[in-house]
Design a protein around this motif. Structure first.
Motif, PDB file in Angstrom:
ATOM      1  N   MET A   1      42.857  -9.446  49.164  1.00  0.00           N
ATOM      2  CA  MET A   1      42.768  -9.938  48.023  1.00  0.00           C
ATOM      3  C   MET A   1      42.768  -9.101  46.521  1.00  0.00           C
ATOM      4  O   MET A   1      42.472  -8.065  46.395  1.00  0.00           O
ATOM      5  N   GLY A   2      43.393  -9.802  45.554  1.00  0.00           N
ATOM      6  CA  GLY A   2      43.278  -8.985  44.242  1.00  0.00           C
ATOM      7  C   GLY A   2      42.534  -8.274  44.233  1.00  0.00           C
ATOM      8  O   GLY A   2      41.143  -9.036  43.624  1.00  0.00           O
ATOM      9  N   VAL A   3      42.052  -7.104  43.140  1.00  0.00           N
ATOM     10  CA  VAL A   3      40.932  -6.900  42.463  1.00  0.00           C
ATOM     11  C   VAL A   3      40.951  -5.842  41.118  1.00  0.00           C
ATOM     12  O   VAL A   3      42.549  -5.344  41.138  1.00  0.00           O
TER      13      VAL A   3
ATOM     14  N   SER B   1      48.206   4.889  52.731  1.00  0.00           N
ATOM     15  CA  SER B   1      47.185   4.867  51.498  1.00  0.00           C
ATOM     16  C   SER B   1      45.805   4.877  51.890  1.00  0.00           C
ATOM     17  O   SER B   1      45.367   4.906  52.440  1.00  0.00           O
TER      18      SER B   1
ATOM     19  N   GLY C   1      53.582 -11.726  46.668  1.00  0.00           N
ATOM     20  CA  GLY C   1      52.710 -12.053  45.961  1.00  0.00           C
ATOM     21  C   GLY C   1      51.104 -12.420  46.174  1.00  0.00           C
ATOM     22  O   GLY C   1      51.203 -11.479  46.864  1.00  0.00           O
ATOM     23  N   PRO C   2      50.498 -12.246  45.143  1.00  0.00           N
ATOM     24  CA  PRO C   2      48.988 -11.789  45.255  1.00  0.00           C
ATOM     25  C   PRO C   2      48.202 -12.854  46.368  1.00  0.00           C
ATOM     26  O   PRO C   2      47.926 -12.340  46.992  1.00  0.00           O
TER      27      PRO C   2
ATOM     28  N   GLN D   1      49.748 -11.832  49.361  1.00  0.00           N
ATOM     29  CA  GLN D   1      50.303 -10.961  50.536  1.00  0.00           C
ATOM     30  C   GLN D   1      50.311 -11.948  51.670  1.00  0.00           C
ATOM     31  O   GLN D   1      50.504 -11.407  52.860  1.00  0.00           O
TER      32      GLN D   1
ATOM     33  N   ARG E   1      60.028   2.640  48.359  1.00  0.00           N
ATOM     34  CA  ARG E   1      58.157   2.792  48.321  1.00  0.00           C
ATOM     35  C   ARG E   1      58.432   3.581  46.300  1.00  0.00           C
ATOM     36  O   ARG E   1      57.140   3.543  46.553  1.00  0.00           O
TER      37      ARG E   1
ATOM     38  N   ARG F   1      49.628  -4.432  54.269  1.00  0.00           N
ATOM     39  CA  ARG F   1      49.014  -3.825  53.202  1.00  0.00           C
ATOM     40  C   ARG F   1      47.528  -3.841  52.993  1.00  0.00           C
ATOM     41  O   ARG F   1      47.435  -4.993  52.002  1.00  0.00           O
ATOM     42  N   PRO F   2      47.212  -3.103  52.259  1.00  0.00           N
ATOM     43  CA  PRO F   2      45.987  -3.282  51.649  1.00  0.00           C
ATOM     44  C   PRO F   2      46.277  -4.101  50.218  1.00  0.00           C
ATOM     45  O   PRO F   2      47.244  -2.838  49.418  1.00  0.00           O
ATOM     46  N   PHE F   3      45.722  -4.709  49.546  1.00  0.00           N
ATOM     47  CA  PHE F   3      44.687  -5.000  49.425  1.00  0.00           C
ATOM     48  C   PHE F   3      44.927  -6.929  50.636  1.00  0.00           C
ATOM     49  O   PHE F   3      46.076  -7.347  50.503  1.00  0.00           O
TER      50      PHE F   3
ATOM     51  N   LEU G   1      50.818   1.218  43.708  1.00  0.00           N
ATOM     52  CA  LEU G   1      50.383   0.223  43.790  1.00  0.00           C
ATOM     53  C   LEU G   1      50.923  -0.172  42.895  1.00  0.00           C
ATOM     54  O   LEU G   1      51.160   0.013  41.622  1.00  0.00           O
TER      55      LEU G   1
ATOM     56  N   ILE H   1      37.291  -1.089  40.203  1.00  0.00           N
ATOM     57  CA  ILE H   1      37.586  -0.357  41.372  1.00  0.00           C
ATOM     58  C   ILE H   1      37.407   0.872  40.250  1.00  0.00           C
ATOM     59  O   ILE H   1      36.161   1.487  40.943  1.00  0.00           O
TER      60      ILE H   1
ATOM     61  N   LEU I   1      43.411   5.179  44.960  1.00  0.00           N
ATOM     62  CA  LEU I   1      43.153   4.108  44.188  1.00  0.00           C
ATOM     63  C   LEU I   1      41.444   4.737  43.435  1.00  0.00           C
ATOM     64  O   LEU I   1      42.251   3.543  42.130  1.00  0.00           O
TER      65      LEU I   1
ATOM     66  N   ILE J   1      47.574  -5.342  43.592  1.00  0.00           N
ATOM     67  CA  ILE J   1      47.398  -6.551  44.634  1.00  0.00           C
ATOM     68  C   ILE J   1      47.790  -5.840  46.267  1.00  0.00           C
ATOM     69  O   ILE J   1      48.016  -6.376  47.733  1.00  0.00           O
ATOM     70  N   ARG J   2      48.980  -5.004  46.051  1.00  0.00           N
ATOM     71  CA  ARG J   2      49.016  -3.950  47.001  1.00  0.00           C
ATOM     72  C   ARG J   2      48.849  -2.472  46.178  1.00  0.00           C
ATOM     73  O   ARG J   2      49.622  -1.828  45.315  1.00  0.00           O
ATOM     74  N   GLN J   3      48.969  -1.691  47.612  1.00  0.00           N
ATOM     75  CA  GLN J   3      49.258   0.059  47.257  1.00  0.00           C
ATOM     76  C   GLN J   3      49.943   0.157  48.358  1.00  0.00           C
ATOM     77  O   GLN J   3      49.827   0.164  49.717  1.00  0.00           O
ATOM     78  N   TRP J   4      50.504   1.500  48.875  1.00  0.00           N
ATOM     79  CA  TRP J   4      50.917   2.192  50.126  1.00  0.00           C
ATOM     80  C   TRP J   4      50.970   3.527  49.474  1.00  0.00           C
ATOM     81  O   TRP J   4      51.007   4.106  48.121  1.00  0.00           O
TER      82      TRP J   4
END
Ligand SMILES: Cc1cc2nc3c(=O)[nH]c(=O)nc-3n(C[C@H](O)[C@H](O)[C@H](O)COP(=O)(O)OP(=O)(O)OC[C@H]3O[C@@H](n4cnc5c(N)ncnc54)[C@H](O)[C@@H]3O)c2cc1C
Lengths: 92, 383
Positions: free
Chosen positions: A78-80, B277, A42-43, A45, B46, A74-76, B230, A85, B282, B302-305
């Motif tokens: 924190m949510g952005v 990533s 979830g948010p 991470q 993925r 994995r990135p992030f 993402l 961006i 992005l 919140i996440r990328q891969w």
């Protein structure tokens, strides 16, 4: 405390009981648990529940904590917002 | 781990699990699946897990159509207790210009001929289905309401459990190191956990299928490259179908759980096995989604891969055996759409292995189709 009432992952609403059931079925790594139950996805991470999941795996499978791999981060962190961006990219 | 098996399947992604299940379903015994990591650690875990029948080649259309029919009943057929999260609210393919619209019309005619219920939509009709589309970026669209997407983890888990109940042995965290042959026949597979004697090997190693082929001395015309994706925070339902555009280079869906998943390709991405990533992805992804679906720009990533696309020369899979090595079979080269085809991959390959007449002609899926002459059909509807 009843495992049903112990919340491990607040973002994805996963209880200790959910984890114990997955352990019983044979899922024994953080990577597998994440994918079947969304625990730690979830948010936040896994910044909140990560250590607890690792600890519960160690306890159930009777392993030293340092032998239980943490999940692949994995990135992030924190949510952005996508828009932020984009705006940042436009400026550069 | 067994020391002897009738069938050894390399790869515990959706293809390997579907092949194992289909073999076992038809009565085959002594089946072993080997994966060097956890289940769905390859492209399967993925991927976007989108399922569409709106393709530009007959082969892809037919494979996808029959696979959708399976997904519709998969929970019952596989007796799965969990939720495979099949959201069947269509794929909306956006045409940005006259050229694209013309090509899509031809595709829809082909699809309709094959019994796929896709149709051409005007810009206004497209906006009715997805109101947050930027009207300035839409020329027209095509739509097929029976397309959709699934949860790739639970869908694979469903195959895994069904196969296990039928007696299939799974060995995760076990790496195949060599395939032994003698006089044009397979004799054994060796792994870091020991050797398994066998005469039949199935290469379902996704992004590593070329390397597995090489272990057996079979050269495969496939290569791998990274493809990024993402996910956002989950929000209330606001989008039914998967939205996809080839010219904008984007696919974007909202899962039943609420999160948006989106990805794009990069034609300059080099051949490699790195799954990484990048900030470049992005930046481009954010710009593209803000342009086509501005409202989604308000959501937080919140996440990328990244994961590997295993590409074949005509962007259609290779499913079959090879005359060069008896007992060696493969299911690879899915070129970014192997998740949705898995039910047919498993069915066709198991029929072939067991010496039955396949449910569909398989010549256009064979390794031999790449020998010499020009290719019949090349799939261009890919992101
Ligand atoms: C970002 C992204 C988005 C995608 N979106 C979609 C989509 O929307 N719809 C769709 O249909 N498809 C999509 N795809 C493509 C899809 O993911 C793949 O075609 C499909 O998952 C392939 O499954 P597989 O089982 O053949 O391979 P994989 O899932 O890659 O499995 C291969 C397995 O082989 C194992 N392996 C490799 N080498 C060895 C070895 N030496 N020993 C033991 N094990 C080994 C690996 O560990 C791996 O688990 C996408 C792919 C990516 C990367």
């Amino acid at each position: 405390m009843d495992p049903k009432n112990v919340i491990i992952c607040r973002c994805s609403d996963v209880t200790l009981e959910d984890l114990l059931e997955l352990f019983k079925e044979g899922y024994s790594t953080f990577e597998e648990l994440k994918r079947i139950k969304r625990v730690g996805m979830g948010p936040c991470q896994a910044n909140t529940c990560g250590k607890m999941v690792q600890w519960e795996i160690a306890k159930y499978f009777n392993k030293p904590l340092e032998e239980v791999p943490f999940h692949n981060m994995r990135p992030f962190t924190m949510g952005v917002k996508l828009k932020s961006i984009k705006e940042q990219a436009d400026e550069e | 781990m067994k020391s002897k098996a009738d069938y050894v399947i390399i790869g515990g992604g959706i293809s390997g699990c579907s092949i194992a299940y289909n073999l076992a379903m038809q009565g085959a015994k002594n089946i072993v699946v080997i994966d060097k990591s956890y289940m769905t650690s390859g492209a399967t875990g993925r991927c976007g897990a989108g399922v569409r029948q709106q393709w530009g080649t007959k082969m892809n259309c037919l494979l996808a159509k029959k696979s959708v029919e399976f997904f519709e009943n998969a929970k019952e057929i596989l007796q799965y207790e969990g939720d495979i999260e099949f959201k069947q609210e269509g794929y909306l393919i956006i045409a940005s210009n006259e050229n694209e619209a013309e090509q899509f019309k031809k595709n829809v005619a082909l699809q309709n001929d094959l019994g796929i219920p896709s149709k051409v939509l005007t810009k206004e009709e497209a906006l009715e289905i997805v109101p947050h589309l930027n009207p300035e970026q839409v020329h027209s669209a095509t739509f097929c309401h029976t397309d959709g997407h699934l949860n790739p983890f639970t869908m694979t888990d469903a195959y895994y459990h069904a196969a296990k109940r039928l007696g299939v042995e799974f060995n995760f965290y076990t790496e195949v190191l060599d395939i032994e042959t003698k006089a044009g026949k397979i004799t054994a597979v060796s792994t870091d956990k020991g050797k398994i004697k066998t005469n039949v090997v199935v290469n379902a190693a996704g992004g590593w299928s070329k390397e597995i082929g090489a272990l057996a001395g079979v050269e495969l015309p496939v290569y791998s490259r990274n493809h990024e994706i993402l996910v956002t925070e989950p929000v209330e339902k606001m989008q039914g179908p998967m939205v996809i555009s080839f010219s904008h280079n984007i696919y974007c869906q909202q899962t039943p759980h609420g999160a948006f998943i989106m990805g794009r390709g990069d034609k300059d991405e080099p051949k490699s096995h790195t799954m990484r990533s990048t900030w470049q992805f992005l930046d481009k992804m954010s710009s593209t989604v803000c342009k086509l679906l501005p409202k989604i720009g308000e959501l937080r990533v919140i996440r990328q891969w990244g994961g590997l696309y295993n590409m074949s020369p005509d962007h259609q899979p290779i499913i079959g055996g090879t005359k060069d090595l008896e007992g060696f079979y493969m299911a690879c080269g899915f070129s970014g759409h192997g998740f949705m085809l898995a039910p047919m991959t498993g069915l066709l390959l198991s029929e072939l292995i067991l010496g039955k007449t396949p449910s569909m002609p398989m010549e256009n899926l064979s390794l031999e189709r790449f020998e010499g002459q020009d290719l019949d059909e090349i799939e261009t509807s890919v992101v």
